[in-house]
Design a protein around this motif. Structure first.
Motif, PDB file in Angstrom:
ATOM      1  N   UNK A 184      35.264  59.735  44.236  1.00 58.99           N
ATOM      2  CA  UNK A 184      35.361  61.204  44.255  1.00 58.99           C
ATOM      3  C   UNK A 184      35.756  61.807  42.914  1.00 58.99           C
ATOM      4  N   UNK A 185      36.106  60.994  41.954  1.00 56.60           N
ATOM      5  CA  UNK A 185      36.653  61.527  40.706  1.00 56.60           C
ATOM      6  C   UNK A 185      35.617  62.237  39.849  1.00 56.60           C
ATOM      7  N   UNK A 186      34.408  61.686  39.758  1.00 59.60           N
ATOM      8  CA  UNK A 186      33.376  62.302  38.902  1.00 59.60           C
ATOM      9  C   UNK A 186      32.007  61.823  39.339  1.00 59.60           C
ATOM     10  N   UNK A 187      30.947  62.578  38.999  1.00 56.75           N
ATOM     11  CA  UNK A 187      29.580  62.153  39.347  1.00 56.75           C
ATOM     12  C   UNK A 187      29.194  60.889  38.574  1.00 56.75           C
ATOM     13  N   UNK A 188      28.279  60.118  39.128  1.00 58.64           N
ATOM     14  CA  UNK A 188      27.810  58.912  38.454  1.00 58.64           C
ATOM     15  C   UNK A 188      26.400  58.591  38.934  1.00 58.64           C
ATOM     16  N   UNK A 189      25.670  57.893  38.091  1.00 57.29           N
ATOM     17  CA  UNK A 189      24.326  57.425  38.429  1.00 57.29           C
ATOM     18  C   UNK A 189      24.233  55.906  38.439  1.00 57.29           C
ATOM     19  N   UNK A 190      25.132  55.247  37.722  1.00 55.42           N
ATOM     20  CA  UNK A 190      25.156  53.780  37.695  1.00 55.42           C
ATOM     21  C   UNK A 190      26.538  53.308  38.123  1.00 55.42           C
ATOM     22  N   UNK A 191      26.559  52.363  39.044  1.00 57.40           N
ATOM     23  CA  UNK A 191      27.824  51.863  39.582  1.00 57.40           C
ATOM     24  C   UNK A 191      27.679  50.373  39.858  1.00 57.40           C
ATOM     25  N   UNK A 192      28.767  49.650  39.657  1.00 65.89           N
ATOM     26  CA  UNK A 192      28.762  48.238  40.052  1.00 65.89           C
ATOM     27  C   UNK A 192      29.953  47.966  40.959  1.00 65.89           C
ATOM     28  N   UNK A 193      29.799  46.954  41.797  1.00 70.15           N
ATOM     29  CA  UNK A 193      30.857  46.533  42.721  1.00 70.15           C
ATOM     30  C   UNK A 193      31.107  45.051  42.495  1.00 70.15           C
ATOM     31  N   UNK A 194      32.353  44.692  42.224  1.00 69.35           N
ATOM     32  CA  UNK A 194      32.724  43.288  42.035  1.00 69.35           C
ATOM     33  C   UNK A 194      33.483  42.817  43.271  1.00 69.35           C
ATOM     34  N   UNK A 195      33.001  41.745  43.884  1.00 69.65           N
ATOM     35  CA  UNK A 195      33.625  41.183  45.086  1.00 69.65           C
ATOM     36  C   UNK A 195      33.995  39.733  44.813  1.00 69.65           C
ATOM     37  N   UNK A 196      35.228  39.358  45.164  1.00 67.03           N
ATOM     38  CA  UNK A 196      35.735  38.031  44.860  1.00 67.03           C
ATOM     39  C   UNK A 196      35.398  36.978  45.894  1.00 67.03           C
ATOM     40  N   UNK A 197      35.873  35.760  45.671  1.00 59.88           N
ATOM     41  CA  UNK A 197      35.587  34.641  46.583  1.00 59.88           C
ATOM     42  C   UNK A 197      36.496  34.648  47.800  1.00 59.88           C
ATOM     43  N   UNK A 198      36.354  33.627  48.652  1.00 57.48           N
ATOM     44  CA  UNK A 198      37.158  33.545  49.880  1.00 57.48           C
ATOM     45  C   UNK A 198      38.655  33.599  49.593  1.00 57.48           C
ATOM     46  N   UNK A 199      39.087  32.973  48.520  1.00 63.69           N
ATOM     47  CA  UNK A 199      40.518  32.945  48.191  1.00 63.69           C
ATOM     48  C   UNK A 199      41.001  34.134  47.393  1.00 63.69           C
ATOM     49  N   UNK A 200      40.119  35.079  47.105  1.00 65.17           N
ATOM     50  CA  UNK A 200      40.492  36.258  46.342  1.00 65.17           C
ATOM     51  C   UNK A 200      40.604  35.979  44.849  1.00 65.17           C
ATOM     52  N   UNK A 201      40.946  37.013  44.098  1.00 70.40           N
ATOM     53  CA  UNK A 201      41.165  36.884  42.657  1.00 70.40           C
ATOM     54  C   UNK A 201      42.620  36.535  42.382  1.00 70.40           C
ATOM     55  N   UNK A 202      42.863  35.819  41.267  1.00 72.43           N
ATOM     56  CA  UNK A 202      44.260  35.668  40.864  1.00 72.43           C
ATOM     57  C   UNK A 202      44.656  36.866  40.003  1.00 72.43           C
ATOM     58  N   UNK A 203      45.944  37.071  39.814  1.00 78.21           N
ATOM     59  CA  UNK A 203      46.430  38.278  39.144  1.00 78.21           C
ATOM     60  C   UNK A 203      45.951  38.374  37.705  1.00 78.21           C
ATOM     61  N   UNK A 204      45.799  37.228  37.031  1.00 75.73           N
ATOM     62  CA  UNK A 204      45.335  37.246  35.646  1.00 75.73           C
ATOM     63  C   UNK A 204      43.908  37.798  35.564  1.00 75.73           C
ATOM     64  N   UNK A 205      43.064  37.424  36.513  1.00 77.34           N
ATOM     65  CA  UNK A 205      41.689  37.922  36.528  1.00 77.34           C
ATOM     66  C   UNK A 205      41.660  39.421  36.770  1.00 77.34           C
ATOM     67  N   UNK A 206      42.526  39.896  37.652  1.00 78.70           N
ATOM     68  CA  UNK A 206      42.578  41.334  37.935  1.00 78.70           C
ATOM     69  C   UNK A 206      43.030  42.104  36.705  1.00 78.70           C
ATOM     70  N   UNK A 207      44.034  41.591  36.002  1.00 77.86           N
ATOM     71  CA  UNK A 207      44.531  42.274  34.809  1.00 77.86           C
ATOM     72  C   UNK A 207      43.483  42.286  33.702  1.00 77.86           C
ATOM     73  N   UNK A 208      42.779  41.193  33.539  1.00 78.42           N
ATOM     74  CA  UNK A 208      41.717  41.154  32.536  1.00 78.42           C
ATOM     75  C   UNK A 208      40.595  42.131  32.884  1.00 78.42           C
ATOM     76  N   UNK A 209      40.279  42.246  34.171  1.00 75.89           N
ATOM     77  CA  UNK A 209      39.263  43.204  34.598  1.00 75.89           C
ATOM     78  C   UNK A 209      39.723  44.632  34.294  1.00 75.89           C
ATOM     79  N   UNK A 210      41.000  44.909  34.550  1.00 73.79           N
ATOM     80  CA  UNK A 210      41.543  46.241  34.259  1.00 73.79           C
ATOM     81  C   UNK A 210      41.456  46.532  32.768  1.00 73.79           C
TER      82      UNK A 210
END
Length: 244
Positions: A184-210
């Motif tokens: 809802x923040x702003x209009x967009x035309x290109x978007x991606x969705x990242x979905x993790x594995x069964x065990x989820x992401x570890x915190x280091x991966x999340x921070x690097x993504x951020x």
């Protein structure tokens, strides 16, 4: 009406040619006859209303009656980055994501992925996945066949964030930013969705993504299976952009 994808070079002026397995399917499985109608698509968003003129299991020749832009394509471009899941879950994810309207699917390997593919296995899997995408696109009336890319590593995933106006990274422990809020923040035309594995992401991966520019978002208070999360996110995007 049956729909088939054909290479653009097989479409010429007022006629088109269907060869190989699709021709055999028309003649032997569907048992269509001369004079019946089918829809062809060039894979670039144009549909052709056609009438069968000549027919054999090796080649079908049709007359093009008219053409139009395929109305099945969303007006936003959605790329799904999917961590390699166990078993045949990726087959399901690809099939349903294509049906819903994604443009591209990129498998990737995260630290908690159980599946590890060699170069040879990755090539074989990618060919199989592309066939699944092709079948799903045909069944759902898509105007393109979404691309299934070869698996990438996390470094390549982080570098991809800048390609999208809205790069979304789904994380089950995120408590501040909801998917609804990010959309809802702003209009967009290109978007991606990242979905993790069964065990989820570890915190280091999340921070690097951020740090790379991804928006870390929650898909709700319930923990979703890795094969459920993509459809949830894609449907939310389509609903928000009036494509559903």
């Amino acid at each position: 009406m049956p729909k088939f994808f054909v290479p653009h070079e097989n479409i010429c002026d007022e006629t088109a040619q269907i060869c190989g397995a699709d021709a055999a399917h028309i003649a032997r499985v569907l048992r269509l006859r001369v004079g019946e109608h089918i829809t062809l698509c060039d894979g670039a968003g144009t549909d052709y209303n056609c009438q069968i003129r000549e027919l054999s299991p090796e080649r079908v020749t049709v007359s093009i009656l008219d053409k139009c832009l395929c109305e099945a394509e969303p007006n936003v471009s959605i790329t799904l980055f999917m961590a390699l899941p166990k078993s045949d879950k990726m087959d399901y994810v690809i099939q349903k994501s294509v049906e819903l309207g994604v443009k591209r699917i990129v498998p990737f390997s995260a630290s908690r992925c159980v599946v590890k593919l060699s170069e040879k296995d990755a090539e074989k899997k990618t060919l199989r996945w592309q066939k699944i995408a092709h079948a799903a696109a045909k069944q759902s009336g898509r105007g393109i066949v979404p691309e299934v890319c070869r698996p990438i590593d996390m470094k390549a995933l982080y570098e991809a964030a800048g390609e999208f106006e809205l790069p979304l990274f789904c994380y089950e422990c995120e408590e501040q930013q909801s998917l609804k809020g990010a959309l809802s923040e702003r209009p967009f035309q290109t978007v991606c969705v990242v979905v993790g594995p069964e065990g989820g992401f570890d915190q280091a991966e999340v921070q690097q993504a951020r740090n790379a520019g991804f928006r870390i978002v929650s898909l709700g208070k319930r923990i979703l299976r890795c094969e459920t999360a993509p459809g949830c996110a894609i449907c939310a995007i389509l609903y928000h952009t009036d494509n559903l």
